[in-house]
Write an enzyme that holds these catalytic residues in place. Structure first.
Site, PDB file in Angstrom:
ATOM      1  N   CYS A  13      31.507 -25.309  -0.505  1.00 49.71           N
ATOM      2  CA  CYS A  13      30.239 -25.426   0.216  1.00 49.71           C
ATOM      3  C   CYS A  13      29.631 -24.048   0.512  1.00 49.71           C
ATOM      4  CB  CYS A  13      30.447 -26.285   1.456  1.00 49.71           C
ATOM      5  SG  CYS A  13      28.944 -27.121   1.936  1.00 49.71           S
ATOM      6  N   HIS A  51      33.595 -30.958   0.675  1.00 48.82           N
ATOM      7  CA  HIS A  51      34.682 -30.475   1.547  1.00 48.82           C
ATOM      8  C   HIS A  51      35.982 -31.255   1.329  1.00 48.82           C
ATOM      9  CE1 HIS A  51      32.456 -27.847   4.459  1.00 48.82           C
ATOM     10  NE2 HIS A  51      31.438 -28.541   3.984  1.00 48.82           N
ATOM     11  N   GLU A  92      38.868 -30.351   2.057  1.00 49.91           N
ATOM     12  CA  GLU A  92      39.790 -30.098   3.175  1.00 49.91           C
ATOM     13  C   GLU A  92      39.586 -31.092   4.311  1.00 49.91           C
ATOM     14  OE1 GLU A  92      37.075 -28.542   2.574  1.00 49.91           O
ATOM     15  OE2 GLU A  92      36.105 -27.891   4.421  1.00 49.91           O
TER      16      GLU A  92
END
Ligand code: GLN
Length: 252
Positions: free
Chosen positions: A79, A203, A205
């Site tokens: 990002c 994302h 994560e």
């Protein structure tokens, strides 16, 4: 245990470190240029790229980050981190911001709109599935996400995402012809690899699917002699769908 640096100036660095931990890999916070000497691969997290760039400038990180990328050490930008790695960004604030560069692409900083237009979607990634197993798609978490509009010849597209053609017509003259037809579909690029650089507009994560982290760990381990000598092979656990996670506010 393998060690991967995570740029920890701002944004979702803790979540990346937690995702690495779940794969048996240590993530170390990088806040100063000299700390980059201690790692052979780096994750630049998502967050807010203008703020991150100001902090990077304040801490004099840009020369060290550029050198890291130029030396071919594996770097993954998610990002805002992807924006950092792009050679060219559009949609920046007046005056722009410094970029690290290295990834031959043009990125639109807020292609998908403002914070409230953030979304989640199942995104196809055949290369990820073939290397890491699991389903053909992953859950893409797009938070005020950028998109890649153009890539150079060395860049491998790992995932793209369908958008109405008219959303691209102001950037790309080749879709101008389709302007009359608002139904027309086009697509933007949301995951790429160029040699030792990995970039994702979403994302990973923030999800329980650790395949993108596992993919990057393999890039880090595959990287030439200099880098791999300090990385021990890691046991990669791709059981992303096991309900075993307590440390993360992740999508399950
Ligand atoms: N578009 C944002 C920016 O310009 C990035 C958003 C994110 O990292 N989630 O910084």
């Amino acid at each position: 245990m393998a060690i991967i640096g995570v740029l920890a100036l701002q944004g979702s660095f803790n979540e990346h470190i937690a995702a690495l931990r779940r794969l048996g890999v240590k993530g170390v916070e990088i806040r100063k240029p000299e700390q980059l000497q201690n790692v052979t691969s780096l994750i630049i997290p998502g967050g807010e790229s203008t703020t991150m760039a100001k902090l990077a400038e304040y801490h004099n990180m840009f020369p060290a980050l550029r050198e890291f990328v130029e030396k071919g050490k594996p770097v993954w930008g998610t990002c805002a981190g992807l924006i950092f790695l792009a050679d060219k960004a559009i949609g920046q604030k007046t005056g722009g911001q410094q970029l690290v560069g290295g990834l031959d692409c043009t990125i639109h900083r807020n292609f998908f709109g403002s914070q409230i237009q953030s979304f989640e979607a199942e995104v196809l990634a055949p290369e990820l599935a073939s290397k890491e197993g699991g389903p053909e798609t992953f859950r893409g978490v797009f938070i005020r996400a950028p998109a890649i509009l153009e890539v150079g010849p060395e860049v491998q597209v790992l995932a793209d995402y369908p958008v109405p053609a008219n959303s691209l017509s102001s950037f790309d003259s080749s879709v101008e012809d389709q302007k009359g037809n608002v139904e027309e579909q086009s697509k933007v690029i949301v995951a790429v690899r160029q040699g030792s650089i990995l970039g994702t507009a979403f994302h990973p994560e923030l999800t329980a699917d650790t395949r993108w982290h596992s993919y990057f760990i393999k890039m880090a381990n595959e990287n030439g002699d200099e880098a791999s000598s300090s990385l021990v092979p890691v046991e990669v656990d791709i059981s992303y769908n096991k309900k075993q996670l307590s440390d993360l506010p992740v999508f399950q």
